[in-house]
Design an enzyme around this catalytic site. Structure first.
Site, mmCIF file in Angstrom:
data_model
loop_
_atom_site.group_PDB
_atom_site.id
_atom_site.type_symbol
_atom_site.label_atom_id
_atom_site.label_comp_id
_atom_site.label_asym_id
_atom_site.label_seq_id
_atom_site.Cartn_x
_atom_site.Cartn_y
_atom_site.Cartn_z
ATOM 1 N NE ARG A 214 31.822 22.404 49.517
ATOM 2 C CZ ARG A 214 33.016 22.467 49.903
ATOM 3 N NH1 ARG A 214 33.788 21.232 49.624
ATOM 4 N NH2 ARG A 214 33.653 23.291 50.771
ATOM 5 C CD GLU B 169 30.600 15.762 51.949
ATOM 6 O OE1 GLU B 169 31.009 16.170 52.801
ATOM 7 O OE2 GLU B 169 30.554 16.136 50.829
ATOM 8 N N GLY C 134 39.946 15.326 51.289
ATOM 9 C CA GLY C 134 40.737 15.802 50.256
ATOM 10 C C GLY C 134 41.883 16.853 51.019
ATOM 11 C CG HIS D 53 34.645 16.967 52.538
ATOM 12 N ND1 HIS D 53 33.336 17.671 52.351
ATOM 13 C CD2 HIS D 53 35.672 17.737 52.140
ATOM 14 C CE1 HIS D 53 33.652 18.617 51.636
ATOM 15 N NE2 HIS D 53 35.003 18.839 51.588
HETATM 16 P P1 NAD Z 1 38.507 28.724 43.033
HETATM 17 O O1 NAD Z 1 37.658 29.681 43.508
HETATM 18 O O2 NAD Z 1 39.994 28.906 43.194
HETATM 19 O O3 NAD Z 1 38.123 27.972 41.458
HETATM 20 C C1 NAD Z 1 36.949 27.749 41.153
HETATM 21 C C2 NAD Z 1 36.818 28.004 39.741
HETATM 22 O O4 NAD Z 1 35.770 27.566 38.967
HETATM 23 C C3 NAD Z 1 37.004 29.471 39.297
HETATM 24 O O5 NAD Z 1 38.243 29.664 38.554
HETATM 25 C C4 NAD Z 1 35.585 29.810 38.571
HETATM 26 O O6 NAD Z 1 35.939 30.644 37.553
HETATM 27 C C5 NAD Z 1 35.260 28.468 38.054
HETATM 28 N N1 NAD Z 1 33.901 28.392 37.701
HETATM 29 C C6 NAD Z 1 32.833 28.839 38.358
HETATM 30 N N2 NAD Z 1 31.491 28.543 37.848
HETATM 31 C C7 NAD Z 1 31.973 27.739 36.835
HETATM 32 C C8 NAD Z 1 31.222 27.206 35.702
HETATM 33 N N3 NAD Z 1 29.868 27.098 35.729
HETATM 34 N N4 NAD Z 1 32.081 26.456 34.640
HETATM 35 C C9 NAD Z 1 33.291 26.409 34.603
HETATM 36 N N5 NAD Z 1 34.188 27.053 35.806
HETATM 37 C C10 NAD Z 1 33.304 27.726 36.760
HETATM 38 O O7 NAD Z 1 38.250 27.395 43.963
HETATM 39 P P2 NAD Z 1 39.266 26.199 44.266
HETATM 40 O O8 NAD Z 1 39.999 26.669 45.677
HETATM 41 O O9 NAD Z 1 39.988 25.582 43.524
HETATM 42 O O10 NAD Z 1 38.147 24.963 44.953
HETATM 43 C C11 NAD Z 1 37.443 24.199 43.894
HETATM 44 C C12 NAD Z 1 36.169 23.560 44.675
HETATM 45 O O11 NAD Z 1 36.776 22.523 45.564
HETATM 46 C C13 NAD Z 1 35.033 24.328 45.507
HETATM 47 O O12 NAD Z 1 33.864 23.686 45.225
HETATM 48 C C14 NAD Z 1 35.623 23.831 46.829
HETATM 49 O O13 NAD Z 1 34.691 24.045 47.814
HETATM 50 C C15 NAD Z 1 36.283 22.639 46.763
HETATM 51 N N6 NAD Z 1 37.158 22.250 47.911
HETATM 52 C C16 NAD Z 1 37.078 20.833 48.218
HETATM 53 C C17 NAD Z 1 37.693 20.405 49.349
HETATM 54 C C18 NAD Z 1 37.781 19.068 49.609
HETATM 55 O O14 NAD Z 1 38.087 18.786 50.844
HETATM 56 N N7 NAD Z 1 37.536 17.953 48.963
HETATM 57 C C19 NAD Z 1 38.727 21.278 50.011
HETATM 58 C C20 NAD Z 1 38.814 22.602 49.562
HETATM 59 C C21 NAD Z 1 38.031 23.037 48.455
#
Ligand code: NAD
Length: 303
Positions: free
Chosen positions: A230, A259, A280, A278
């Site tokens: 994000r 964005e 991904g 965006h």
């Molecule tokens: P997820 O919930 O499976 O994993 C996120 C991880 O971050 C968790 O394991 C959590 O413990 C960890 N975390 C939280 N705070 C932390 C910190 N301060 N330090 C270290 N680790 C920490 O999420 P995901 O499905 O892997 O998604 C990750 C990110 O990708 C999210 O921000 C989501 O919004 C983004 N995303 C982007 C797109 C895109 O199109 N670019 C699509 C889907 C998701």
């Protein structure tokens, strides 16, 4: 004969989801020639298959037969979840449906920066001489966050590219990382070693501006940063500074604080920064999975 449940789909989704729903329900789009507004179907609607449209409490209260709001993708910021809970309306998401696509996109951005694709596309001056790529093989990849997407990135990076992968995620047991062949690390250690850094944490209070100038300058010289999580997690003015100082070899961004990123934003003028809008999760497979999983949530609830 009892009336078939009605599913309202405000914006187009993958057609496989419509095919999956039709044996169980009447499907009414909110678009196209026979499109219906929410007000037109509110007294009959049993389910909404939602992309990013807003569903507020007043809408939920106007729909006496509504059983489920099924989100295509993740994030519930557009739905009044409290009112839904109060009314017994289920709200679901499809959190894993796009993980692989986003992970592949993170690797795409990393490769694009490492091989000077942004410079090549601009085609200014002696592009061939300007590009000195670097193989990923044997390099170190640091993952901040080790959830669904980061685990896919780790698998591709270690098995596909022979990278050494480190991860920092205080909420994930060490054994989950070691079983995946990933080395757990605290953030300072990870930053000191990560020739390639990829961000995979949610945007919450603790992660806002998590990666600022001190963190970027702690990376090895010539590092590349990739953000597919994000905007707001990576401080963009610090990134610009670190790129201009020549400390970073470049960056790949799929997400930004605004964005789409305006065309006159200074990061766009940096040839070593590759920016995608965006996209991904914008693959055939992810769009299909998000839509059909949401359809399955609806079928389970209305039949
Ligand atoms: P997820 O919930 O499976 O994993 C996120 C991880 O971050 C968790 O394991 C959590 O413990 C960890 N975390 C939280 N705070 C932390 C910190 N301060 N330090 C270290 N680790 C920490 O999420 P995901 O499905 O892997 O998604 C990750 C990110 O990708 C999210 O921000 C989501 O919004 C983004 N995303 C982007 C797109 C895109 O199109 N670019 C699509 C889907 C998701």
């Amino acid at each position: 004969m009892t009336e078939r449940p009605l599913v309202w789909i405000p914006r187009p989704v993958h057609t496989d989801a419509l095919a999956r729903l039709r044996p169980h329900a009447d499907v009414r789009p909110g678009y196209g020639a026979d499109g219906a507004t929410f007000d037109e179907i509110s007294d009959r609607v049993a389910a909404i298959l939602l992309r990013t449209e807003r569903v507020d409490g007043a809408m939920l209260r106007r729909a006496p037969r509504l059983r489920i709001v099924a989100r295509h993708g993740v994030g519930l910021d557009t739905v009044d979840v409290d009112t839904a809970r109060e009314l017994g309306i289920a709200v679901t998401t499809t959190p894993a449906a796009n993980s692989r696509s986003v992970a592949e996109h993170a690797m795409t951005l990393l490769l694009a920066v490492r091989r000077g694709i942004g410079i090549a596309i601009r085609n200014e001056g002696d592009t061939r001489a300007a590009i000195r790529g670097r193989e990923l093989s044997g390099g170190v990849l640091g993952l901040v966050g080790f959830g669904r997407i980061a685990r896919e990135v780790a698998a591709i990076a270690s098995h596909g590219f022979g990278m050494r992968v480190l991860a920092h995620d205080p909420m994930v047991p060490v054994s989950v990382m070691t079983d995946a062949g990933v080395e757990p690390a605290d953030l300072p250690t990870l930053l000191s070693l990560a020739e390639n850094l990829s961000l995979h944490v949610p945007l919450v209070e603790e992660t806002r501006d998590l990666i600022g100038l001190p963190e970027l300058m702690a990376l090895p010289e010539g590092a590349v940063v990739v953000n597919t999580s994000r905007g707001g997690i990576l401080d963009e003015s610090a990134l610009l500074d670190a790129v201009r100082r020549g400390h970073l070899a470049g960056a790949g961004l799929d997400v930004t604080t605004v964005e789409p990123l305006p065309s006159d934003h200074p990061l766009r003028a940096e040839p070593s920064v590759v920016i995608t809008p965006h996209t991904g999760a914008q693959t055939e497979q992810a769009l299909r999975r998000m839509a059909t999983e949401a359809a399955d949530h609806i079928i389970a609830r209305i039949t």
